[in-house]
Design a protein around this motif. Structure first.
Motif, PDB file in Angstrom:
ATOM      1  N   PHE A 590       0.820  -1.134   0.120  1.00  0.00           N
ATOM      2  CA  PHE A 590       0.121   0.069   0.022  1.00  0.00           C
ATOM      3  C   PHE A 590       0.847   1.276  -0.020  1.00  0.00           C
ATOM      4  CE2 PHE A 590      -4.098  -1.818   0.952  1.00  0.00           C
ATOM      5  CZ  PHE A 590      -3.968  -3.312   1.163  1.00  0.00           C
ATOM      6  N   LYS A 591       0.721   2.069  -1.015  1.00  0.00           N
ATOM      7  CA  LYS A 591       1.589   3.276  -1.188  1.00  0.00           C
ATOM      8  C   LYS A 591       0.938   4.570  -1.302  1.00  0.00           C
ATOM      9  CE  LYS A 591       5.009   0.669  -4.193  1.00  0.00           C
ATOM     10  NZ  LYS A 591       5.372   0.291  -5.486  1.00  0.00           N
ATOM     11  N   VAL A 592       1.870   5.320  -0.666  1.00  0.00           N
ATOM     12  CA  VAL A 592       1.100   6.827  -0.659  1.00  0.00           C
ATOM     13  C   VAL A 592       1.598   7.310  -2.215  1.00  0.00           C
ATOM     14  CG1 VAL A 592       1.141   9.163   0.321  1.00  0.00           C
ATOM     15  CG2 VAL A 592       1.395   7.136   1.492  1.00  0.00           C
ATOM     16  N   THR A 593       0.562   7.602  -3.018  1.00  0.00           N
ATOM     17  CA  THR A 593       1.053   7.891  -4.518  1.00  0.00           C
ATOM     18  C   THR A 593       1.966   9.012  -4.544  1.00  0.00           C
ATOM     19  OG1 THR A 593      -0.046   8.122  -6.732  1.00  0.00           O
ATOM     20  CG2 THR A 593      -1.253   9.265  -4.781  1.00  0.00           C
ATOM     21  N   GLY A 594       2.840   8.942  -5.368  1.00  0.00           N
ATOM     22  CA  GLY A 594       3.857   9.907  -5.785  1.00  0.00           C
ATOM     23  C   GLY A 594       4.936  10.242  -4.713  1.00  0.00           C
ATOM     24  N   THR A 595       4.877   9.315  -3.770  1.00  0.00           N
ATOM     25  CA  THR A 595       5.917   9.261  -2.688  1.00  0.00           C
ATOM     26  C   THR A 595       6.597   7.860  -2.661  1.00  0.00           C
ATOM     27  OG1 THR A 595       4.769   8.469  -0.666  1.00  0.00           O
ATOM     28  CG2 THR A 595       4.552  10.655  -1.316  1.00  0.00           C
ATOM     29  N   ASP A 596       7.695   7.773  -1.940  1.00  0.00           N
ATOM     30  CA  ASP A 596       8.187   6.353  -1.403  1.00  0.00           C
ATOM     31  C   ASP A 596       7.655   5.589  -0.294  1.00  0.00           C
ATOM     32  OD1 ASP A 596       9.605   7.903   0.153  1.00  0.00           O
ATOM     33  OD2 ASP A 596      11.630   7.409  -0.322  1.00  0.00           O
ATOM     34  N   LYS A 597       6.792   6.354   0.106  1.00  0.00           N
ATOM     35  CA  LYS A 597       6.213   5.737   1.514  1.00  0.00           C
ATOM     36  C   LYS A 597       5.275   4.595   1.210  1.00  0.00           C
ATOM     37  CE  LYS A 597       4.377   9.252   3.889  1.00  0.00           C
ATOM     38  NZ  LYS A 597       3.907  10.028   4.934  1.00  0.00           N
ATOM     39  N   ALA A 598       5.508   3.406   1.726  1.00  0.00           N
ATOM     40  CA  ALA A 598       4.772   2.248   1.704  1.00  0.00           C
ATOM     41  C   ALA A 598       4.651   1.214   2.719  1.00  0.00           C
ATOM     42  CB  ALA A 598       5.255   1.505   0.320  1.00  0.00           C
ATOM     43  N   ILE A 599       3.593   0.640   2.919  1.00  0.00           N
ATOM     44  CA  ILE A 599       3.559  -0.622   3.974  1.00  0.00           C
ATOM     45  C   ILE A 599       2.930  -1.922   3.264  1.00  0.00           C
ATOM     46  CG2 ILE A 599       1.008   0.339   4.656  1.00  0.00           C
ATOM     47  CD1 ILE A 599       1.922  -0.672   7.478  1.00  0.00           C
ATOM     48  N   ALA A 600       3.670  -2.787   3.545  1.00  0.00           N
ATOM     49  CA  ALA A 600       3.163  -4.231   2.784  1.00  0.00           C
ATOM     50  C   ALA A 600       2.071  -4.741   3.203  1.00  0.00           C
ATOM     51  CB  ALA A 600       4.609  -5.120   2.929  1.00  0.00           C
ATOM     52  N   LEU A 601       1.415  -5.503   2.424  1.00  0.00           N
ATOM     53  CA  LEU A 601       0.252  -6.091   2.851  1.00  0.00           C
ATOM     54  C   LEU A 601       0.255  -7.042   4.073  1.00  0.00           C
ATOM     55  CD1 LEU A 601      -2.746  -6.972   2.300  1.00  0.00           C
ATOM     56  CD2 LEU A 601      -2.022  -9.002   0.867  1.00  0.00           C
ATOM     57  N   PRO A 602       1.238  -7.776   4.383  1.00  0.00           N
ATOM     58  CA  PRO A 602       1.271  -8.356   5.756  1.00  0.00           C
ATOM     59  C   PRO A 602       1.438  -7.514   6.953  1.00  0.00           C
ATOM     60  CG  PRO A 602       2.756  -9.530   4.007  1.00  0.00           C
ATOM     61  CD  PRO A 602       2.576  -8.143   3.470  1.00  0.00           C
ATOM     62  N   MET A 603       1.970  -6.509   6.706  1.00  0.00           N
ATOM     63  CA  MET A 603       1.983  -5.457   7.913  1.00  0.00           C
ATOM     64  C   MET A 603       0.733  -4.888   8.058  1.00  0.00           C
ATOM     65  SD  MET A 603       5.034  -5.987   8.931  1.00  0.00           S
ATOM     66  CE  MET A 603       4.973  -4.822  10.188  1.00  0.00           C
ATOM     67  N   VAL A 604       0.094  -4.655   7.060  1.00  0.00           N
ATOM     68  CA  VAL A 604      -1.386  -4.039   7.055  1.00  0.00           C
ATOM     69  C   VAL A 604      -2.198  -5.054   7.904  1.00  0.00           C
ATOM     70  CG1 VAL A 604      -3.483  -3.147   5.840  1.00  0.00           C
ATOM     71  CG2 VAL A 604      -1.301  -2.457   5.080  1.00  0.00           C
ATOM     72  N   ALA A 605      -2.222  -6.299   7.481  1.00  0.00           N
ATOM     73  CA  ALA A 605      -3.055  -7.413   7.741  1.00  0.00           C
ATOM     74  C   ALA A 605      -2.631  -7.587   9.458  1.00  0.00           C
ATOM     75  CB  ALA A 605      -2.700  -8.805   7.236  1.00  0.00           C
ATOM     76  N   LEU A 606      -1.285  -7.636   9.737  1.00  0.00           N
ATOM     77  CA  LEU A 606      -0.850  -7.845  11.193  1.00  0.00           C
ATOM     78  C   LEU A 606      -1.384  -6.662  11.992  1.00  0.00           C
ATOM     79  CD1 LEU A 606       0.768  -9.733  12.751  1.00  0.00           C
ATOM     80  CD2 LEU A 606       2.540  -8.135  12.730  1.00  0.00           C
ATOM     81  N   ALA A 607      -1.585  -5.446  11.452  1.00  0.00           N
ATOM     82  CA  ALA A 607      -2.113  -4.138  12.018  1.00  0.00           C
ATOM     83  C   ALA A 607      -3.525  -4.396  12.267  1.00  0.00           C
ATOM     84  CB  ALA A 607      -1.813  -3.028  11.442  1.00  0.00           C
ATOM     85  N   ALA A 608      -4.063  -5.173  11.285  1.00  0.00           N
ATOM     86  CA  ALA A 608      -5.581  -5.165  11.552  1.00  0.00           C
ATOM     87  C   ALA A 608      -6.042  -6.213  12.579  1.00  0.00           C
ATOM     88  CB  ALA A 608      -6.245  -5.820  10.231  1.00  0.00           C
ATOM     89  N   TYR A 609      -4.978  -7.238  12.817  1.00  0.00           N
ATOM     90  CA  TYR A 609      -5.200  -8.190  13.805  1.00  0.00           C
ATOM     91  C   TYR A 609      -4.904  -8.018  15.121  1.00  0.00           C
ATOM     92  CZ  TYR A 609      -7.495 -11.206  10.289  1.00  0.00           C
ATOM     93  OH  TYR A 609      -8.408 -11.488   9.345  1.00  0.00           O
ATOM     94  N   THR A 610      -3.628  -7.263  15.280  1.00  0.00           N
ATOM     95  CA  THR A 610      -2.975  -6.773  16.625  1.00  0.00           C
ATOM     96  C   THR A 610      -3.960  -5.790  17.020  1.00  0.00           C
ATOM     97  OG1 THR A 610      -1.633  -5.174  15.735  1.00  0.00           O
ATOM     98  CG2 THR A 610      -0.760  -7.541  16.094  1.00  0.00           C
ATOM     99  N   ALA A 611      -4.522  -4.874  16.219  1.00  0.00           N
ATOM    100  CA  ALA A 611      -5.322  -3.733  16.727  1.00  0.00           C
ATOM    101  C   ALA A 611      -4.862  -2.974  17.751  1.00  0.00           C
ATOM    102  CB  ALA A 611      -6.874  -4.523  17.000  1.00  0.00           C
ATOM    103  N   HIS A 612      -3.616  -2.749  17.462  1.00  0.00           N
ATOM    104  CA  HIS A 612      -2.987  -1.834  18.664  1.00  0.00           C
ATOM    105  C   HIS A 612      -3.001  -0.507  18.157  1.00  0.00           C
ATOM    106  CE1 HIS A 612       0.002  -5.403  19.938  1.00  0.00           C
ATOM    107  NE2 HIS A 612      -1.299  -5.603  20.565  1.00  0.00           N
ATOM    108  N   ASN A 613      -3.072  -0.296  16.674  1.00  0.00           N
ATOM    109  CA  ASN A 613      -3.120   1.172  16.608  1.00  0.00           C
ATOM    110  C   ASN A 613      -3.929   1.287  15.137  1.00  0.00           C
ATOM    111  OD1 ASN A 613      -2.413   3.818  16.107  1.00  0.00           O
ATOM    112  ND2 ASN A 613      -0.627   3.298  15.015  1.00  0.00           N
ATOM    113  N   LEU A 614      -5.393   1.142  15.529  1.00  0.00           N
ATOM    114  CA  LEU A 614      -6.136   1.198  14.072  1.00  0.00           C
ATOM    115  C   LEU A 614      -6.953   2.371  14.200  1.00  0.00           C
ATOM    116  CD1 LEU A 614      -7.953  -2.342  14.155  1.00  0.00           C
ATOM    117  CD2 LEU A 614      -6.052  -1.656  12.550  1.00  0.00           C
ATOM    118  N   PRO A 615      -7.387   2.982  13.102  1.00  0.00           N
ATOM    119  CA  PRO A 615      -8.032   4.288  13.162  1.00  0.00           C
ATOM    120  C   PRO A 615      -9.160   4.285  14.343  1.00  0.00           C
ATOM    121  CG  PRO A 615      -7.677   3.720  10.738  1.00  0.00           C
ATOM    122  CD  PRO A 615      -7.482   2.593  11.781  1.00  0.00           C
TER     123      PRO A 615
END
Lengths: 780, 266
Positions: A590-615
């Motif tokens: 998952f990339k921020v368009t026009g930048t080099d900032k990105a987070i890989a899908l497994p990290m997004v998935a892990l974030a979703a399941y750890t739920a430590h820092n969700l919106p």
């Protein structure tokens, strides 16, 4: 598209296990304490069951039980249903006779079960079955439609006088009469569509396991639609409520429609498992498949087409007798009505169409949907008619078709269907070019010099696939909705499971469905798995038939993917401190368009399941589901042209060339599409030249083994030249039309048109066996 | 399949002795007919005695004017045998047309002849070439061997050990396969002996099994050419009729296949 995305010819993931013998089919499953069922089947086409003496069998070693039709009826297991209500032209509902899972009183086709032996081994069950004495009183039988409708014919069901199930009409009869009144030319013909036995490679099988403590059933079965099986077994056959019945359709070796239906053997296995307290397995042999798998086709039709002076079609009048066999199978009623007569406009502008379809009972195996289901019968009729008309009107058959093609879309036919898109000239032009249609006359002359009769035959088919939408089919009498469901589970480590209500029994869903995920997320298909065929795992599903899995099932996956991606983008945006609108998905990141900032899908998935820092306010987890109900059928169409030679000495047909130009909309995996077309063409050519399920006048099957029933083999078939012309289907976001049945729908008319062209005689029924062709050549 | 006792014989004598002891014993020589029939429970032999592994029964030899095919030689071996292809190519060609590859790897000439299926290929070659069927008891001339559908001159327990074919001047086989079973719907074997005799045998067509057709033999003796067949009339009476071929059609095929066999023979 990426190397594994949409449009890539990815090698099939599932083939490793199939090719190495590691597939797991129902018959491979063994449960502790398992018993084996052997059915005692009627040798008569029509008889009263006067008595069943199982005393000797019950004394034999290893025999657990002998159960009869009377017992299953007494236990209130429901009669088999037909799930599509058809109303006759006089307003009366269709007239159906009762079909108990085993016959308590009357058998109406050879192979109908009257009792079942449950024993410790297959052989013991078979031995004991031979010791069961069934006292039959034979009744007169009728196998042929023309004979069954005659006054004085043997009657099958008291509910259906004259053996007539329904007399249904579609279209505007007056408009058709007006069209014929002003016609410059009328073409008339009689066409028979031969009965076929489906013959999937794997015979049907059922393994039922009743858990006495939980009062819960598990059924492993060869099904194209396990959820529908559970629904019908629960709601109509009184086996168990849905939450007490799990249906698993594991690897299934082909179906072609014949494994849509819920058959008596599955019902009996479930019931017998409860009665005996033991798991019960039944696996049919090939003869049982010939006798009891629902057959296909079997129409007898008279058709008339009216043309004006410039050879434009004015009207089409059709009367069809459809042989249903001895009982109304699950979807049988819809096949010669809404799946047949609604396609009678073919690819042509036909201002007025009227069709009458009379459904008839005979003492033969029940007939239901078989690859194409109604559409091959329609396509064959129209394309034989166009060829016959061209010969009668003395015009080029391709030119006659072209001058009558529908060219404006959407197009409303006079028989319900509204074609959304197509380019019929493009496919016919492509096929004519591929076969060098213009050069045929010279080739024919050359063949003649060598003593061979050469012919060319065109077939321009259209089919209605992706069978849906629910509201429409409901208004036409369907007992179920025809949507599809999907669930996308992204696991905490980023692998992905797709749960689908579609069912693969050869189609390659484990590959093609992954390709959609790969296409959208940029992950390799090895990270994606497809889960299907188990009512305990998959939320719900309507199954696979009618070329619907890509157009409907895959779109449901797309809808679930969109929901999942939307949530994942929110998580990614939150983690990257960016705006959700700026997030794009590329190469598994998952990339921020026009930048080099990105987070890989497994990290997004892990974030979703750890739920430590969700919106704020977001639920944990990354799993979404969707139900998709399309807005219309899809309309795959194409042109097939066949060039062949007939040996006048033997009547034997040899292919010279066979070209196919199909429009399936978007292709997910061209290699798999090619395989589907090859298989469909083999079945269509099989129907045209080889296959015929034959009964004698007394209802005895003549073709109950491969020694008599001619299955197409590789050396019966030509090398096919395939091509595609594409108009994207506007009815679904992927633009898919479906490809599973086209070959079987379009091929047979091309073959018969070519043979009749070669021999210079138009009347030739399928299968065009060498004997029949030779006889036709030499007929006065 | 009903229960049976399987014996793998290592010699012809042992096989015959085992047969004599069984109450309803059957020889197995490839099993391409017997096993399917047993699986359908249409046959229930007490004992099945396998001849196909007996070494003395396997092999193809050509010596002088004789091609000898031992009884348990599989069709594939005959089809690919250099000796057979050299001595009587039509026999090797016939073997290459039997059934399908799986059948040709298992099925044997002795099994085929002992079964005498009315649509089997080998009987046409044996009868047309005037071969001699050798058994563990005697030699039987082809003309005395075939006795009708699934019936032969073999006595109970008698074992075919080899078939000797006299090498002809010319021979050819033409087969129209049954579309489903790939047996012969009609197969015609024509042979011209070195002495100038012509023999024509037809399989698959007749209600009484493999047969010679005198009218064709006379026509071809007078004029060994494909066109000689044109004037011959083949009556449909006595011919098989089923969904794959009416008796009229088979009568036609006898002529057409005879002409093609002559062309193949050269």
């Amino acid at each position: 598209m990426g190397v594994e995305g949409i449009g890539a010819s990815v090698v099939r993931k599932e083939d490793k296990r199939f090719i190495t013998g590691k597939g797991r089919y129902v018959d491979d499953i063994k449960l502790p304490g398992m018993t084996y069922a052997h059915f005692i089947r009627s040798p008569h086409a029509h008889a009263k069951v006067k008595g069943i003496d199982s005393s000797a069998a019950l004394k034999m070693p290893g025999v657990v039980a002998v159960l009869t039709g009377k017992e299953i009826v007494d236990d209130k297991v429901g009669n088999l249903i037909c799930g599509w209500a058809i109303t006759s032209k006089d307003g009366t509902p269709m007239k159906m006779g009762a079909w108990p899972a085993m016959a308590p009183e009357t058998v109406r086709f050879v192979g109908q079960a009257v009792a079942v032996v449950i024993a410790e081994s297959k052989n013991l069950a078979r031995d004991a079955a031979e010791a069961v004495v069934v006292d039959y009183e034979e009744l007169p039988a009728v196998a042929d439609v023309n004979a069954a409708i005659k006054a004085g014919a043997p009657q099958l069901h008291p509910e259906a006088p004259g053996n007539q199930v329904y007399d249904w009409v579609i279209g505007d009869e007056n408009a058709v009469n007006d069209a014929f009144a002003k016609a410059a030319n009328v073409v008339k013909m009689d066409v028979t569509n031969n009965r076929l036995a489906p013959n999937p490679m794997e015979p049907r099988s059922a393994l039922a396991d009743y858990d006495t403590a939980e009062e819960h059933y598990t059924l492993y079965t060869t099904s194209q639609n396990p959820h529908v099986a559970r629904l019908v077994l629960s709601a109509f056959y009184n086996i168990a409520p849905e939450h007490k019945l799990r249906v698993i359709a594991p690897d299934v070796g082909g179906g072609f429609g014949s494994k849509i239906y819920i058959y008596p053997e599955e019902m009996v296995a479930l019931w017998a498992s409860k009665k005996t307290g033991r798991p019960v397995k039944w696996t049919g042999d090939r003869t049982e498949a010939f006798l009891t798998d629902a057959h296909g086709r079997d129409h007898v039709t008279h058709a008339e087409m009216a043309f004006d002076a410039s050879n434009k079609i004015l009207g089409f009048r059709v009367k069809t007798y459809a042989n249903f066999g001895a009982y109304m199978s699950l979807f049988s009623s819809a096949v010669p009505t809404y799946l047949y007569a609604t396609l009678l406009s073919g690819q042509y502008n036909i201002p007025a169409i009227h069709a009458e379809v009379i459904g008839v009972y005979t003492n033969t195996t029940p007939v239901d949907a078989y690859r194409g289901a109604g559409r091959p019968e329609a396509s064959y009729l129209i394309e034989r008619m166009m060829e016959t008309a061209a010969r009668q009107l003395k015009v080029d058959p391709a030119a006659l078709r072209k001058s009558n093609f529908i060219t404006q879309f959407p197009h409303q036919t006079p028989v319900i269907m509204a074609y959304d898109i197509g380019d019929f000239n493009a496919s016919l032009d492509a096929a004519m070019k591929a076969i060098d249609y213009a050069g045929f006359a010279a080739r024919k002359a050359q063949a003649k010099a060598q003593g061979k009769l050469r012919g060319i035959g065109v077939s321009c088919y259209i089919e209605a696939c992706g069978i849906a939408p629910s509201k429409a089919v409901g208004s036409l009498g369907a007992g179920v909705g025809l949507w599809e469901s999907a669930e996308v589970r992204v696991n905490p480590v980023g692998t992905i499971e797709i749960l689908t209500g579609s069912h693969s029994h050869g189609q390659g869903h484990e590959t093609t469905f992954c390709q959609l995920v790969a296409d959208r997320l940029g992950v390799p298909i090895s990270q994606v798995s497809i889960v299907h065929g188990d009512t305990d795992k998959v939320q719900f599903g309507m199954g696979t038939y009618g070329s619907r899995s890509a157009a409907v099932g895959l779109t449901a996956i797309l809808k679930a993917m969109e929901k999942m991606e939307s949530k994942a983008k929110k998580i990614a945006a939150h983690a990257l401190e960016a705006s959700e609108a700026d997030i794009v998905i590329e190469n598994g990141e998952f990339k921020v368009t026009g930048t080099d900032k990105a987070i890989a899908l497994p990290m997004v998935a892990l974030a979703a399941y750890t739920a430590h820092n969700l919106p704020d306010g977001m639920e944990p987890g990354l799993k979404e589901s969707a139900f998709y109900d399309p807005s219309n059928f899809t309309f795959p169409a194409g042109a097939y042209i066949c060039e062949l030679e007939v040996d006048p000495g033997t009547g034997k047909t040899t292919f010279v060339n066979f070209v196919a130009a199909d429009d399936f909309g978007r292709l997910i995996n061209p290699m798999i599409v090619e395989g589907q077309v090859h298989g469909g063409l083999a079945q269509g050519i099989g129907q045209a030249l080889l296959e015929h399920a034959v009964y004698d006048a007394n209802g005895q099957p003549v073709t109950a083994s491969f020694m008599d029933y001619t299955m197409p083999r590789a050396d019966d078939l030509p090398s096919f030249k395939l091509s595609h012309t594409t108009t994207l289907c506007p009815g679904n976001p992927l633009g898919i039309k479906g490809c599973g049945e086209a070959g079987a729908i379009g091929a047979s008319a091309a073959v018969i048109n070519a043979i009749t062209d070669a021999i210079g005689k138009n009347n030739l029924e399928m299968p065009a066996t060498p004997d029949r062709v030779w006889r036709t050549i030499h007929a006065a | 399949m009903y229960q049976t006792t399987y014996h793998r014989a290592s010699s012809v004598d042992e096989a015959a002795a085992t047969f004599a002891k069984g109450s309803e014993a059957k020889y197995l020589s490839g099993g391409q007919t017997l096993l399917p029939v047993m699986k359908q429970r249409l046959a229930s032999p007490s004992d099945v005695i396998d001849l196909a592994k007996i070494k003395e029964l396997i092999g193809v030899e050509a010596a002088g004017d004789t091609l000898t095919i031992k009884a348990a030689t599989p069709h594939y071996d005959v089809a690919t045998s250099d000796a057979a292809k050299k001595a009587i190519p039509a026999v090797a060609y016939l073997a290459s047309l039997i059934g399908d590859p799986a059948v040709r790897y298992r099925g044997t000439i002795g099994g085929s002849l002992a079964n005498n299926d009315p649509a089997a290929d080998y009987p046409a070659a044996v009868l047309a070439l005037g071969a001699t069927i050798k058994t563990n008891k005697r030699s039987i001339a082809a003309d005395d061997y075939f006795k009708g559908l699934f019936t032969t001159a073999l006595e109970d327990g008698e074992i075919i050990t080899a078939v000797s074919f006299p090498v002809p001047a010319k021979a050819g086989y033409a087969k129209f396969p049954h579309p489903a079973s790939r047996f012969a719907l009609t197969g015609v074997f024509v042979a011209k002996t070195k002495a100038g005799d012509v023999r024509v045998a037809v399989t698959g067509a007749s209600q009484s099994g493999v047969m010679r057709v005198a009218a064709l033999e006379n026509a071809l003796k007078a004029n060994w050419s494909a066109s000689a067949v044109d004037s011959v009339s083949i009556p449909a009476s006595g011919l098989l009729s089923d969904i794959h071929g009416s008796s009229d059609y088979r009568a036609n095929l006898i002529k057409v296949m005879a002409a093609r066999a002559v062309t193949a023979a050269g």
